[in-house]
Design a protein around this motif. Structure first.
Motif, short mmCIF file in Angstrom:
data_model
loop_
_atom_site.label_atom_id
_atom_site.label_comp_id
_atom_site.label_asym_id
_atom_site.label_seq_id
_atom_site.Cartn_x
_atom_site.Cartn_y
_atom_site.Cartn_z
N UNK A 71 0.84 -1.54 0.14
CA UNK A 71 -0.01 0.02 0.32
C UNK A 71 1.18 1.66 -0.36
N UNK A 72 1.83 1.22 0.61
CA UNK A 72 3.16 2.62 1.24
C UNK A 72 3.57 2.86 -0.48
N UNK A 73 3.62 1.70 -0.88
CA UNK A 73 5.16 1.37 -2.08
C UNK A 73 4.49 2.41 -3.73
N UNK A 74 3.11 1.54 -3.71
CA UNK A 74 1.49 2.17 -4.73
C UNK A 74 1.15 3.17 -4.04
N UNK A 75 1.06 3.99 -2.63
CA UNK A 75 0.64 5.32 -2.35
C UNK A 75 1.92 6.42 -3.03
N UNK A 76 2.88 6.07 -2.75
CA UNK A 76 3.72 6.70 -3.62
C UNK A 76 4.35 6.91 -4.82
N UNK A 77 3.07 6.98 -5.83
CA UNK A 77 3.68 7.63 -6.97
C UNK A 77 3.94 8.91 -7.61
N UNK A 78 4.33 8.76 -9.11
CA UNK A 78 4.81 9.87 -9.58
C UNK A 78 3.74 11.05 -10.34
N UNK A 79 2.49 10.73 -9.05
CA UNK A 79 1.55 12.12 -9.86
C UNK A 79 1.84 12.72 -8.59
N UNK A 80 1.20 14.02 -9.20
CA UNK A 80 1.74 15.17 -8.60
C UNK A 80 0.90 15.10 -7.51
N UNK A 81 -0.03 14.25 -7.30
CA UNK A 81 -1.66 14.57 -6.13
C UNK A 81 -2.23 12.51 -5.55
N UNK A 82 -2.55 12.39 -4.83
CA UNK A 82 -2.70 11.40 -4.64
C UNK A 82 -4.34 11.43 -4.85
N UNK A 83 -4.76 10.64 -6.19
CA UNK A 83 -5.93 10.67 -5.92
C UNK A 83 -6.98 9.43 -5.43
N UNK A 84 -8.36 10.28 -4.96
CA UNK A 84 -9.28 9.88 -4.22
C UNK A 84 -9.79 9.47 -5.63
N UNK A 85 -10.52 8.12 -5.69
CA UNK A 85 -11.35 8.41 -7.10
C UNK A 85 -13.31 7.92 -7.09
N UNK A 86 -14.18 8.31 -7.01
CA UNK A 86 -15.08 7.95 -6.10
C UNK A 86 -16.56 8.07 -7.52
N UNK A 87 -17.04 7.05 -7.46
CA UNK A 87 -17.81 6.71 -9.00
C UNK A 87 -19.17 7.41 -8.66
N UNK A 88 -19.73 8.25 -9.44
CA UNK A 88 -21.22 8.30 -8.98
C UNK A 88 -22.13 7.92 -9.48
N UNK A 89 -23.27 6.46 -9.76
CA UNK A 89 -24.27 6.11 -10.34
C UNK A 89 -25.14 7.30 -10.49
N UNK A 90 -25.93 7.79 -11.19
CA UNK A 90 -27.19 7.96 -11.31
C UNK A 90 -27.54 7.74 -12.29
N UNK A 91 -29.11 7.45 -12.00
CA UNK A 91 -29.79 6.77 -13.65
C UNK A 91 -31.05 7.19 -13.04
N UNK A 97 -12.76 19.55 -2.47
CA UNK A 97 -11.95 19.41 -1.16
C UNK A 97 -12.58 19.43 -0.57
N UNK A 98 -12.25 18.20 0.54
CA UNK A 98 -12.62 18.91 2.19
C UNK A 98 -11.85 18.37 2.94
N UNK A 99 -11.35 19.38 3.83
CA UNK A 99 -10.12 19.01 4.48
C UNK A 99 -8.96 19.16 4.24
N UNK A 100 -8.73 19.99 3.27
CA UNK A 100 -7.43 19.43 2.59
C UNK A 100 -7.26 18.45 1.39
N UNK A 101 -8.45 17.53 1.31
CA UNK A 101 -7.62 16.06 0.19
C UNK A 101 -8.78 16.43 -0.33
#
Length: 475
Positions: free
Chosen positions: A236-256, A435-439
């Motif tokens: 988890x740590x090695x995958x967290x320290x990636x080359x992207x400029x930010x740590x991505x958090x990706x949430x998919x919103x399903x609306x039908x 952005x919420x609480x700096x995240x």
């Protein structure tokens, strides 16, 4: 929304195990130990005296874990611990007479190097006197040890002072081996799921082959679980320290807006109260050829989903319409009016967005039991069909309305529509960045007239791959 870490079989984590069935699946290998405890307490009623058990097991065999689970399986048993450094004599003298079964554990004295011979003799004399007195008649004293030297010393000293008559087991020393190594991988899987919201080892990047390899390298169950925890957290740590400029958090919103049970489909693809993507369920829900390579490495994509904090969230039609009507800009409302849709603000818009799955999760709350509300009426269905039709060509309009609604509700500090993320020679745009609480959280909206479980699975898997490549985790 803390960094993901792998929790394993630690006594202070037992409070999260609510169901007896969940406990049984993990602690079943120590059933023989529970039977021994039952036999001891049963004998107390007949003898009128307390009893003592010298519990011998290798370090890491699970002695402490076993003793910690006794009150959970036997709720009528009260546990008393005498920690290292505290006088056994004083601790026993402080106890009062009780009709309850009492399990007294001598802690931190598992090897001769940790305790002087004089303390052993004094402790056993105190235990002998206590168990023969009225205050100790319902008590079972357990002295765990991980060495033969101490076990033999305890047994011989007990024999010399007559306390051996109070040792309840047939043998002076009760051997506790813990579960066989052939069961360690299964126990590791069950424990990981129970203490990590249903996550499998693959969610932490540990393949079945690696789990077996760790088991073969381990000397005890405790050693194995420690290796698994270290491996999962290292992944988890090695995958967290990636080359992207930010740590991505990706949430998919399903609306039908159709007749499909999208809420049930979302629940079937997620785990735990935070609606996290279950990569194993995701793969079994679709047979798309595009996912063939992904299915060969579930641990790799399971870890990716964990690091991206990937979630799938259902938003109900009434909330989506309330957001559009109350917080849509002029372009969205003009498009709605052209379809004869109501554009009057909804007085319950804030209440709906804060109480929605999206609102609860942004607030850090877990989702409770998902209750299906009443079916939407024909007017709601027609309005949702029109809103989805607008989103099909101009999804930035309703997506922006969600940003405004979350901002008005005080659930985020700011938002950006179509925010780009560029890395590794690739650029992607996120539907709505909040952005919420700096995240920062990247919300990807899945607007559909009707959708099936496989459709959601394919969509989410595609997003994971895209973000995985952006962050450099996937090539």
């Amino acid at each position: 929304m803390n960094e993901p870490s792998l929790q394993l079989f630690l006594p202070d984590r037992f409070d999260v195990l609510r169901g007896r069935e969940e406990l049984d699946s993990i602690v079943m290998p120590v059933q023989s130990g529970l039977n021994m405890i039952d036999d001891q307490f049963s004998d107390l009623a007949n003898s009128g005296f307390g009893a003592m058990v010298i519990l011998r097991g290798h370090s890491g065999a699970g002695k402490t874990t076993f003793l910690d689970t006794v009150p959970m399986f036997r709720p009528d048993v009260v546990t008393v611990r005498i920690p290292y450094g505290k006088s056994v004599i004083e601790a026993l003298e402080a106890l009062s007479t009780t009709d309850e079964y009492r399990l007294i554990i001598i802690e931190g004295r598992e090897a001769l190097g940790r305790i002087a011979e004089s303390e052993i003799e004094e402790g056993l004399h105190a235990i002998n006197s206590f168990l023969r007195a009225p205050t100790g008649r319902t008590s079972l004293v357990v002295w765990p040890t991980n060495t033969n030297d101490l076990a033999e010393k305890l047994a011989s000293t007990a024999e010399s002072i007559g306390a051996s008559a109070l040792i309840g087991t047939e043998e002076n020393v009760y051997l506790f081996d813990g579960p066989p190594s052939s069961e360690w991988v299964s126990i590791g899987e069950q424990t990981t799921a129970a203490l990590n919201s249903g996550a499998s080892l693959s969610a932490y990047g540990i393949s079945s082959e690696e789990a077996e390899g760790l088991a073969s390298e381990s000397t005890t169950l405790g050693d194995y679980l420690k290796r698994v925890r270290k491996k999962g957290n290292a992944n988890t740590y090695s995958a967290s320290v990636l080359s992207a400029a930010e740590r991505c958090r990706v949430w998919t919103i399903v609306i039908t807006g159709g007749e499909s049970d999208s809420e049930g489909d979302v629940a079937a693809l997620t785990r735990g109260g935070f609606s996290q993507v279950d990569i194993d369920r995701l793969f079994t829900s679709t047979g798309a050829n595009a996912l063939a390579d992904m299915k060969k490495q579930p641990e790799r994509y399971g870890l990716l989903g964990m690091v991206l904090d990937a979630r799938i969230i259902h938003v109900d039609p009434l909330t989506a319409l309330a957001v559009a009507r109350s917080y849509g800009d002029e372009k969205l409302k003009d498009a709605m009016a052209s379809r004869n849709m109501d554009t009057k603000p909804d007085a319950k818009a804030i209440e709906r967005i804060t109480g929605s799955q999206l609102g609860l999760l942004l607030d850090g709350q877990q989702l409770g039991t998902r209750k299906r509300g009443p079916k939407e009426g024909s007017n709601t269905k027609a309005a949702m069909s029109n809103l989805v039709d607008i989103a099909r060509t101009k999804d930035s309009w309703p997506n922006r309305a969600f940003g405004e609604a979350l901002l008005a509700a005080g659930m985020i500090e700011k938002f950006t529509v179509e925010k780009p993320l560029a890395a590794n020679g690739t650029t992607r745009r996120t539907d709505l960045y909040v952005e919420r609480d700096g995240l920062g959280i990247r919300l990807e909206f899945m607007w559909r007239t009707a959708v099936g479980r496989a459709d959601i699975a394919n969509y989410v898997a595609g997003k994971l791959v895209n973000y995985g490549r952006l962050t450099g985790y996937l090539t």
